[in-house]
Design an enzyme around this catalytic site. Structure first.
Site, PDB file in Angstrom:
ATOM      1  N   GLY A  72      -3.485   0.526  -0.454  1.00  0.00           N
ATOM      2  CA  GLY A  72      -4.370   1.628  -0.820  1.00  0.00           C
ATOM      3  C   GLY A  72      -5.715   1.528  -0.112  1.00  0.00           C
ATOM      4  N   THR A  73      -6.221   0.314   0.014  1.00  0.00           N
ATOM      5  CA  THR A  73      -7.508   0.122   0.675  1.00  0.00           C
ATOM      6  C   THR A  73      -7.458   0.597   2.125  1.00  0.00           C
ATOM      7  OG1 THR A  73      -7.985  -1.760  -0.771  1.00  0.00           O
ATOM      8  CG2 THR A  73      -9.255  -1.616   1.270  1.00  0.00           C
ATOM      9  N   ASN A 156      -9.607   4.090 -11.980  1.00  0.00           N
ATOM     10  CA  ASN A 156      -8.828   2.906 -12.342  1.00  0.00           C
ATOM     11  C   ASN A 156      -9.333   2.227 -13.610  1.00  0.00           C
ATOM     12  OD1 ASN A 156     -10.782   2.639 -10.083  1.00  0.00           O
ATOM     13  ND2 ASN A 156     -10.612   0.455 -10.512  1.00  0.00           N
ATOM     14  N   SER A 204      -0.853   3.593  -3.327  1.00  0.00           N
ATOM     15  CA  SER A 204      -0.567   2.178  -3.125  1.00  0.00           C
ATOM     16  C   SER A 204       0.700   1.787  -3.874  1.00  0.00           C
ATOM     17  CB  SER A 204      -1.744   1.342  -3.633  1.00  0.00           C
ATOM     18  OG  SER A 204      -1.388  -0.031  -3.639  1.00  0.00           O
ATOM     19  N   THR A 242       4.470  -3.057  13.714  1.00  0.00           N
ATOM     20  CA  THR A 242       5.893  -2.967  13.401  1.00  0.00           C
ATOM     21  C   THR A 242       6.071  -2.668  11.915  1.00  0.00           C
ATOM     22  OG1 THR A 242       6.390  -4.496  15.180  1.00  0.00           O
ATOM     23  CG2 THR A 242       8.101  -4.205  13.494  1.00  0.00           C
ATOM     24  N   CYS A 330     -11.570  -6.219  -9.572  1.00  0.00           N
ATOM     25  CA  CYS A 330     -12.416  -6.599  -8.445  1.00  0.00           C
ATOM     26  C   CYS A 330     -13.796  -7.038  -8.906  1.00  0.00           C
ATOM     27  CB  CYS A 330     -12.557  -5.432  -7.476  1.00  0.00           C
ATOM     28  SG  CYS A 330     -10.996  -4.669  -7.115  1.00  0.00           S
TER      29      CYS A 330
END
Ligand SMILES: *Cc1c(COP(=O)(O)O)cnc(C)c1O
Length: 397
Positions: A72-73, A156, A204, A242, A330
């Site tokens: 997501g970041t 969130n 995410s 990849t 966080c």
């Protein structure tokens, strides 16, 4: 630890058994590179395609509008980077004070002068006491230099949902791109991008029962895009590297399951959340709900227990195998109160004692009963050992 009661799904989720099963062959025999010319590698490409189709279907988007990223970041960073890189004459971003650090830290860094790039103006919109932004303020902040409005769909920490459709209408009218960090919304609320004025959207995998380290960015067809990560021709030249085939297949299966579980999220999970919330508010003195009571995700509740330290509550819940969080993952580890609650004007004493419970389809009524049995005595005990709490509660009576 097999009997943990996991109520921290906004931090990360359990990998669904179906997801594990779906990705397993790609950790084994099907290890080819989807870009290879040979059949062995090439056979893997169609699994990447079908995963992309599944993600697109969950969002009401076209597979060609989905760029797979590492998280997501990265999706948030890629969206902001692209909006600025494709509109060099526009050096202003509008966001909010309650965004995830994936947006907020980048926005703040862009305001600092750096030798390798121009610096930007950033408007951080405030929120009201219920965590809601003011649309008039948003519109007034748009000017000729605005490159992007980046606002989250669902918060969130509180679960509060911004009115993305109305925000998109304003952005369209004013000719400004809209990006939304929908990491918490995807899989929890129905989304149909074919009918929404949204230009870019981040999601995410690990917030919807896929493993960590996979995400996606939706970029509406016709929107100019400049890649953040340049390299090979993967993702139609929009994201080098990849393809992580096992994780992409996992994300596809998680998207498929999220679609199937949407109804349960809206009914069963919401009912469990409401039972938990009402039970706590009814039994714990001086407990208050943070965030808008209705305009909210069905799985999240954020409650402040005044005059108690959130960390102390978490430690005692942990002894019962109950996982929740205080502030966002966080910011935990520091004693700074949550930037989201501060932006809402939640008083210091309440912000410090805030706990977020975030549920998933894997939670059961028995688990909620257990929390409702153990939490009120924990709060009472912590208040008793805090002279400050005792005094204040006596004064409030
Ligand atoms: C978790 C989260 C992110 C970051 O996603 P990662 O995949 O962990 O990088 C961004 N925004 C919100 C709202 C989140 O909850």
């Amino acid at each position: 630890m097999s009997k943990v009661i996991y109520l921290d799904n906004n931090a990360t989720t359990a990998v669904a058994p179906e997801v594990r099963q779906a990705m397993d062959p790609f950790l084994g025999d099907l290890y080819g590179n989807p870009s290879s010319m040979h059949t062995f590698g090439g056979q893997v490409a169609r699994h990447v395609d079908s995963a992309r189709e599944r993600v697109a279907r969950l969002l009401g988007a076209d597979p060609g509008e989905i760029i797979i990223t590492s998280c997501g970041t990265e999706s948030d960073n890629a969206a902001i980077h692209s909006a600025l890189a494709t509109q060099p004459n526009r050096r202003h971003i509008i966001t909010t004070r309650v965004e995830h650090p994936a947006v907020l830290a980048l926005a703040r860094a862009l305001t600092q002068a750096a030798p390798d790039r121009p610096h930007y103006r950033v408007t951080e919109l405030g929120v009201d006491a219920q965590g809601m932004i003011n649309l008039k303020e948003l519109e007034a902040a748009i000017d000729d230099e605005t490159a992007l409005v980046s606002v989250m769909w669902a918060n969130n920490e509180t679960g509060v949902m911004f009115p993305i459709e109305e925000i998109g209408a304003i952005c369209r009218r004013r000719g400004v791109l809209l990006h939304t960090d929908a990491v918490q919304a995807v899989g929890k609320v129905p989304i149909n991008l074919s009918k929404l004025p949204v230009d870019m959207l981040s999601l995410s995998g690990h917030k919807l029962h896929a493993p960590k380290g996979i995400g996606a960015l939706y970029v509406r067809r016709g929107t100019r895009f400049a890649p953040l990560i340049v390299g090979g021709h993967q993702e139609h030249n929009r994201r080098g590297g990849t393809e992580s085939v096992p994780l992409i297949v996992a994300l596809g299966m998680a998207a498929e399951l999220a679609g199937r579980n949407m109804q349960a999220e809206q009914t069963r999970v919401r009912a469990l959340r409401d039972r938990l919330e009402q039970g706590i508010l009814a039994t714990a003195p001086a407990a208050v709900l943070n965030g808008h009571p209705e305009k909210r995700l069905p799985n999240t509740t954020n409650i402040s227990f005044e005059y108690v330290e959130g960390e102390a509550i978490l430690l005692m819940l942990d002894q019962h195998g109950i996982c929740a969080s205080s502030g966002s993952a966080c910011t935990s580890g520091s004693l700074e109160p949550s930037h989201v609650l501060r932006a809402m004007g939640v008083p210091f004493t309440a912000a410090h004692g805030s706990i977020r419970f975030s549920l998933s389809v894997y939670n059961t009524p028995e688990e909620i009963d257990k929390v409702l049995a153990v939490l009120p005595p924990i709060i009472r005990r912590l208040r008793e050992i805090s002279p400050f709490g005792r005094e204040k509660l006596a004064a409030a009576k």
